[in-house]
Design an enzyme around this catalytic site. Structure first.
Site, PDB file in Angstrom:
ATOM      1  CB  SER A 248      -0.960  -0.047   1.199  1.00 56.80           C
ATOM      2  OG  SER A 248      -1.962   0.928   1.082  1.00 56.80           O
TER       3      SER A 248
ATOM      4  CG  ASP B 234      -6.863  -1.879  -4.118  1.00 55.26           C
ATOM      5  OD1 ASP B 234      -7.211  -0.686  -4.041  1.00 55.26           O
ATOM      6  OD2 ASP B 234      -5.797  -2.300  -3.643  1.00 55.26           O
TER       7      ASP B 234
ATOM      8  CG  HIS C  37      -5.941  -1.705  -0.160  1.00 52.78           C
ATOM      9  ND1 HIS C  37      -5.038  -1.381  -1.162  1.00 52.78           N
ATOM     10  CD2 HIS C  37      -5.463  -1.125   0.966  1.00 52.78           C
ATOM     11  CE1 HIS C  37      -4.070  -0.641  -0.655  1.00 52.78           C
ATOM     12  NE2 HIS C  37      -4.306  -0.473   0.632  1.00 52.78           N
TER      13      HIS C  37
END
Length: 327
Positions: A167, A260, A290
């Site tokens: 991320s 995502d 995610h």
């Protein structure tokens, strides 16, 4: 008093096409999403930054697994940045790992078990950096910390280095890789559902604008926290896709989650690296969301992807491209 919520932004995306998550996402993944929401609920609106970090840390602790046997762990300052070092019995190579959390939450403890398991599964020394967080420390503070820690690791241990992160941490890993590409010491990078600065008006940003676990509104809000104004353009220290030069990068593998808004960032980054003559692959994990790293022990799809990530790290650390003829 500073407050925010990961789902508190109300940007109107009502006209966007809706993905069919009931069919895309399987039962075990839905169970993981519900358990995540139990600890980090969507209605956690109006909390201070400190309170939001407490909620996030409690959620991570609820999912945390014990360290595998056969590794040692210690905290040490490297390049002026506190790091956690995971060592197998014999480590020939090293990988940096930068944690996710929107540049706002997370730290050495939030991804402690992830790093420990990667160490055990790969035989690599894993160095996790406790970079500074926004909004107290806006860009480029996190990037500068990750670059400083990586340079210290290169000075400390001989041999090549692998860059990795998830991320926001995947964004930082890519930006540091761009900065260090001229050293000849970076053997590869593995980016897990990274935020790389793609076009938020198209593709997966629209198709998955309302995805479970991360929405387009969340992505946009994290940007407002990290930057005091509009996100900078043409600045690869902020987002690797803002670079105008993709030459000389090491082999790059991006693991995107299908459900995502960030999914297309990996594809676009892969295409830029390939167009510049490099080697890259973008893997889109079907039905995953995610933040799935915390689901690696409960969701079969996540467990399979985690095993692929470990295998990729092992291969790149020895200079092997693990995808055959696949670019």
């Amino acid at each position: 008093m500073i407050s925010y919520s990961r789902r508190s932004v109300t940007t109107d995306h009502s006209s966007m096409p809706e993905a069919d998550y009931q069919n895309l996402i399987d039962g075990p993944t839905w169970a993981f999403i519900r358990e995540t929401d139990r600890w980090y609920p969507p209605e956690a609106v109006g909390l201070t930054i400190a309170e939001q970090r407490d909620v996030y840390n409690r959620m991570c602790a609820a999912f945390r697994k014990p360290h595998p046997a056969g590794i040692t762990v210690r905290d040490e300052s490297l390049g002026g940045v506190m790091c956690r070092i995971y060592e197998p019995t014999q480590a020939a190579q090293t990988a940096m790992y930068f944690h996710g959390g929107g540049f706002v939450v997370g730290g050495l403890d939030s991804h402690d078990d992830v790093c420990a398991e990667l160490c055990a599964a790969t035989g690599l020394r894993i160095v996790s950096a406790d970079y500074r967080l926004a909004p107290e420390h806006r860009h480029p503070a996190a990037y500068e910390d990750c670059l400083s820690a990586s340079r210290a690791v290169l000075d400390r241990w001989p041999g090549p280095l692998i860059m990795a992160g998830d991320s926001a941490g995947g964004s930082l890993a890519a930006s540091v890789t761009h900065a260090l590409r001229g050293t000849g010491r970076i053997n590869g990078q593995v980016l897990i559902y990274p935020s790389l600065g793609g076009d938020r008006s198209t593709g997966s940003y629209l198709t998955h604008a309302h995805a479970p676990m991360l929405t387009l509104a969340d992505v946009e809000f994290y940007l407002t926290i990290r930057h005091p104004g509009p996100p900078p353009e043409h600045d690869p220290t902020a987002a690797a896709l803002q670079d105008n030069d993709f030459t000389g990068l090491p082999p790059s593998v991006i693991f995107a989650a299908e459900c995502d808004p960030l999914a297309d960032d990996g594809r676009e980054y892969r295409d830029r690296v390939l167009a510049a003559g490099g080697r890259a692959a973008s893997i889109v994990d079907t039905g995953l969301v995610h933040g799935w790293l915390r689901a690696r022990h409960s969701v079969p799809r996540a467990a399979e992807s985690f095993a692929r990530i470990a295998a990729t790290l092992r291969a790149l650390s020895t200079g092997v491209w693990p995808f055959g003829d696949r670019a």
